[in-house]
Design a protein around this motif. Sequence first.
Motif, PDB file in Angstrom:
ATOM      1  N   GLU A 186       0.816  -1.215   0.000  1.00 44.95           N
ATOM      2  CA  GLU A 186       0.000   0.000   0.000  1.00 44.95           C
ATOM      3  C   GLU A 186       0.849   1.264   0.000  1.00 44.95           C
ATOM      4  O   GLU A 186       0.511   2.249  -0.669  1.00 44.95           O
ATOM      5  CB  GLU A 186      -0.935   0.001   1.211  1.00 44.95           C
ATOM      6  CG  GLU A 186      -1.896   1.181   1.206  1.00 44.95           C
ATOM      7  CD  GLU A 186      -2.951   1.091   2.286  1.00 44.95           C
ATOM      8  OE1 GLU A 186      -3.757   2.042   2.417  1.00 44.95           O
ATOM      9  OE2 GLU A 186      -2.986   0.064   3.000  1.00 44.95           O
ATOM     10  N   ALA A 187       1.973   1.246   0.725  1.00 43.60           N
ATOM     11  CA  ALA A 187       2.822   2.441   0.774  1.00 43.60           C
ATOM     12  C   ALA A 187       3.404   2.744  -0.609  1.00 43.60           C
ATOM     13  O   ALA A 187       3.409   3.900  -1.052  1.00 43.60           O
ATOM     14  CB  ALA A 187       3.937   2.252   1.794  1.00 43.60           C
ATOM     15  N   ARG A 188       3.884   1.694  -1.296  1.00 48.20           N
ATOM     16  CA  ARG A 188       4.434   1.928  -2.640  1.00 48.20           C
ATOM     17  C   ARG A 188       3.338   2.336  -3.606  1.00 48.20           C
ATOM     18  O   ARG A 188       3.543   3.192  -4.481  1.00 48.20           O
ATOM     19  CB  ARG A 188       5.140   0.666  -3.151  1.00 48.20           C
ATOM     20  CG  ARG A 188       5.747   0.847  -4.538  1.00 48.20           C
ATOM     21  CD  ARG A 188       6.710  -0.259  -4.891  1.00 48.20           C
ATOM     22  NE  ARG A 188       7.272  -0.031  -6.216  1.00 48.20           N
ATOM     23  CZ  ARG A 188       6.936  -0.701  -7.310  1.00 48.20           C
ATOM     24  NH1 ARG A 188       6.045  -1.688  -7.238  1.00 48.20           N
ATOM     25  NH2 ARG A 188       7.485  -0.423  -8.471  1.00 48.20           N
ATOM     26  N   ALA A 189       2.148   1.731  -3.452  1.00 50.69           N
ATOM     27  CA  ALA A 189       1.030   2.111  -4.317  1.00 50.69           C
ATOM     28  C   ALA A 189       0.694   3.587  -4.154  1.00 50.69           C
ATOM     29  O   ALA A 189       0.416   4.291  -5.133  1.00 50.69           O
ATOM     30  CB  ALA A 189      -0.186   1.248  -3.999  1.00 50.69           C
ATOM     31  N   ARG A 190       0.713   4.075  -2.926  1.00 51.63           N
ATOM     32  CA  ARG A 190       0.419   5.495  -2.698  1.00 51.63           C
ATOM     33  C   ARG A 190       1.469   6.376  -3.364  1.00 51.63           C
ATOM     34  O   ARG A 190       1.150   7.385  -3.999  1.00 51.63           O
ATOM     35  CB  ARG A 190       0.344   5.776  -1.199  1.00 51.63           C
ATOM     36  CG  ARG A 190      -0.100   7.210  -0.862  1.00 51.63           C
ATOM     37  CD  ARG A 190      -0.174   7.424   0.645  1.00 51.63           C
ATOM     38  NE  ARG A 190      -1.108   6.483   1.249  1.00 51.63           N
ATOM     39  CZ  ARG A 190      -2.420   6.659   1.277  1.00 51.63           C
ATOM     40  NH1 ARG A 190      -2.947   7.743   0.718  1.00 51.63           N
ATOM     41  NH2 ARG A 190      -3.209   5.777   1.865  1.00 51.63           N
ATOM     42  N   ASP A 191       2.742   5.992  -3.218  1.00 46.53           N
ATOM     43  CA  ASP A 191       3.817   6.774  -3.842  1.00 46.53           C
ATOM     44  C   ASP A 191       3.676   6.785  -5.359  1.00 46.53           C
ATOM     45  O   ASP A 191       3.837   7.827  -6.007  1.00 46.53           O
ATOM     46  CB  ASP A 191       5.179   6.206  -3.446  1.00 46.53           C
ATOM     47  CG  ASP A 191       5.540   6.475  -1.997  1.00 46.53           C
ATOM     48  OD1 ASP A 191       4.910   7.369  -1.388  1.00 46.53           O
ATOM     49  OD2 ASP A 191       6.440   5.792  -1.477  1.00 46.53           O
ATOM     50  N   LEU A 192       3.375   5.620  -5.955  1.00 52.74           N
ATOM     51  CA  LEU A 192       3.225   5.549  -7.402  1.00 52.74           C
ATOM     52  C   LEU A 192       2.050   6.394  -7.884  1.00 52.74           C
ATOM     53  O   LEU A 192       2.143   7.102  -8.894  1.00 52.74           O
ATOM     54  CB  LEU A 192       3.025   4.087  -7.824  1.00 52.74           C
ATOM     55  CG  LEU A 192       4.233   3.166  -7.695  1.00 52.74           C
ATOM     56  CD1 LEU A 192       3.821   1.712  -7.901  1.00 52.74           C
ATOM     57  CD2 LEU A 192       5.322   3.558  -8.684  1.00 52.74           C
ATOM     58  N   ALA A 193       0.942   6.327  -7.153  1.00 55.82           N
ATOM     59  CA  ALA A 193      -0.242   7.088  -7.548  1.00 55.82           C
ATOM     60  C   ALA A 193      -0.012   8.587  -7.397  1.00 55.82           C
ATOM     61  O   ALA A 193      -0.405   9.378  -8.261  1.00 55.82           O
ATOM     62  CB  ALA A 193      -1.444   6.652  -6.725  1.00 55.82           C
ATOM     63  N   ARG A 194       0.632   8.982  -6.301  1.00 55.02           N
ATOM     64  CA  ARG A 194       0.913  10.416  -6.103  1.00 55.02           C
ATOM     65  C   ARG A 194       1.849  10.932  -7.189  1.00 55.02           C
ATOM     66  O   ARG A 194       1.661  12.028  -7.710  1.00 55.02           O
ATOM     67  CB  ARG A 194       1.516  10.651  -4.720  1.00 55.02           C
ATOM     68  CG  ARG A 194       0.508  10.646  -3.583  1.00 55.02           C
ATOM     69  CD  ARG A 194       1.201  10.929  -2.244  1.00 55.02           C
ATOM     70  NE  ARG A 194       1.967  12.148  -2.298  1.00 55.02           N
ATOM     71  CZ  ARG A 194       1.483  13.372  -2.104  1.00 55.02           C
ATOM     72  NH1 ARG A 194       0.189  13.530  -1.842  1.00 55.02           N
ATOM     73  NH2 ARG A 194       2.262  14.429  -2.169  1.00 55.02           N
ATOM     74  N   HIS A 195       2.860  10.140  -7.534  1.00 53.47           N
ATOM     75  CA  HIS A 195       3.808  10.575  -8.568  1.00 53.47           C
ATOM     76  C   HIS A 195       3.093  10.781  -9.893  1.00 53.47           C
ATOM     77  O   HIS A 195       3.415  11.706 -10.648  1.00 53.47           O
ATOM     78  CB  HIS A 195       4.910   9.529  -8.717  1.00 53.47           C
ATOM     79  CG  HIS A 195       5.902   9.853  -9.789  1.00 53.47           C
ATOM     80  ND1 HIS A 195       6.862  10.837  -9.662  1.00 53.47           N
ATOM     81  CD2 HIS A 195       6.067   9.326 -11.038  1.00 53.47           C
ATOM     82  CE1 HIS A 195       7.575  10.905 -10.774  1.00 53.47           C
ATOM     83  NE2 HIS A 195       7.112  10.009 -11.624  1.00 53.47           N
ATOM     84  N   ARG A 196       2.110   9.949 -10.166  1.00 54.78           N
ATOM     85  CA  ARG A 196       1.368  10.044 -11.429  1.00 54.78           C
ATOM     86  C   ARG A 196       0.317  11.138 -11.410  1.00 54.78           C
ATOM     87  O   ARG A 196       0.097  11.827 -12.404  1.00 54.78           O
ATOM     88  CB  ARG A 196       0.710   8.698 -11.707  1.00 54.78           C
ATOM     89  CG  ARG A 196      -0.035   8.604 -13.024  1.00 54.78           C
ATOM     90  CD  ARG A 196       0.922   8.497 -14.201  1.00 54.78           C
ATOM     91  NE  ARG A 196       0.167   8.262 -15.423  1.00 54.78           N
ATOM     92  CZ  ARG A 196      -0.160   7.062 -15.870  1.00 54.78           C
ATOM     93  NH1 ARG A 196       0.216   5.981 -15.216  1.00 54.78           N
ATOM     94  NH2 ARG A 196      -0.826   6.929 -17.000  1.00 54.78           N
ATOM     95  N   ALA A 197      -0.375  11.320 -10.274  1.00 47.92           N
ATOM     96  CA  ALA A 197      -1.550  12.197 -10.239  1.00 47.92           C
ATOM     97  C   ALA A 197      -1.239  13.620  -9.817  1.00 47.92           C
ATOM     98  O   ALA A 197      -1.872  14.564 -10.291  1.00 47.92           O
ATOM     99  CB  ALA A 197      -2.614  11.611  -9.312  1.00 47.92           C
ATOM    100  N   VAL A 198      -0.293  13.804  -8.898  1.00 42.77           N
ATOM    101  CA  VAL A 198      -0.041  15.133  -8.328  1.00 42.77           C
ATOM    102  C   VAL A 198       0.962  15.848  -9.214  1.00 42.77           C
ATOM    103  O   VAL A 198       2.157  15.559  -9.196  1.00 42.77           O
ATOM    104  CB  VAL A 198       0.469  15.028  -6.879  1.00 42.77           C
ATOM    105  CG1 VAL A 198       0.740  16.421  -6.311  1.00 42.77           C
ATOM    106  CG2 VAL A 198      -0.544  14.290  -6.015  1.00 42.77           C
TER     107      VAL A 198
END
Length: 268
Positions: A186-198
């Motif tokens: 979950e932690a890596r998923a959050r980082d990947l999603a933030r890098h893509r979306a923010v």
Amino acid sequence: MLVVRTRARRARRAGRGGARAVTSRFPAPVLHALTAAGWYEGVRLPERELRARLRSWGDPAAYFPPPVTAVLREFGGMTVHQYGPGADMSRMPFRIDPGAGLHADRSLRAYGARYGPDLVPVGEYDLGRGRLAMDAEGAVHLFWGDLWKVADSFDGALVALVEGRRPRRLDPAAPAPLPPGEPADEARARDLARHRAVRGGPLGAVDVVLREFELGWPAFPVFADPDPLANVGAGCLIVDRRNGLVTQMPALPADRVLDMYRAWYPAR
């Protein structure tokens, strides 16, 4: 939009300098809609301006096939504002701007791998709920929950979009093979999603909210503007726990999005 205003000014200047070319290329109602958006027969973006816009619309290394480049040279930046009944379905607004579809490139690549043609984003449809894309042969597709074939040519697509003609839904083939990658927690998923979306900027997402399901985590963007209408068409990302794949999904109800992803990359 700035580009539309620029086109309109060029059209007015052309009108002052002499009569604009009359064309039988489009039916009269379609021609009227395109003219209202600033297009006229013979308009072309100068080569330097086109190249600058291609760089601003996406990765400088991105490849735009010749049919796509020709379309962007003539119609890039055009927005058609329309609503109301059409021949087969409601007429919806659309915009020719590859940058509007870049965040759907992974989904378009997934569809391209399934159906055969590589798809290049060229614009958005229905206030961002759908993405327009072209293949190297010039056929136009619509990513709107599923993949739809609009027309075999861009001119044909303009006629279909303005007249409100229903595109043809492409039946999905066998599920795509799961691309290789490193498993994600979950932690890596959050980082990947933030890098893509923010992405930054006053209109960009400022964070993501994750919701777990059996294959990974849907990540929904959080915007600074509290007005929900300000972020219509944002969709969501899905981070796959099996390989860390981040896939842009359309702006549909969450259950529908998860069902789509399960069909694309089923559990094995």
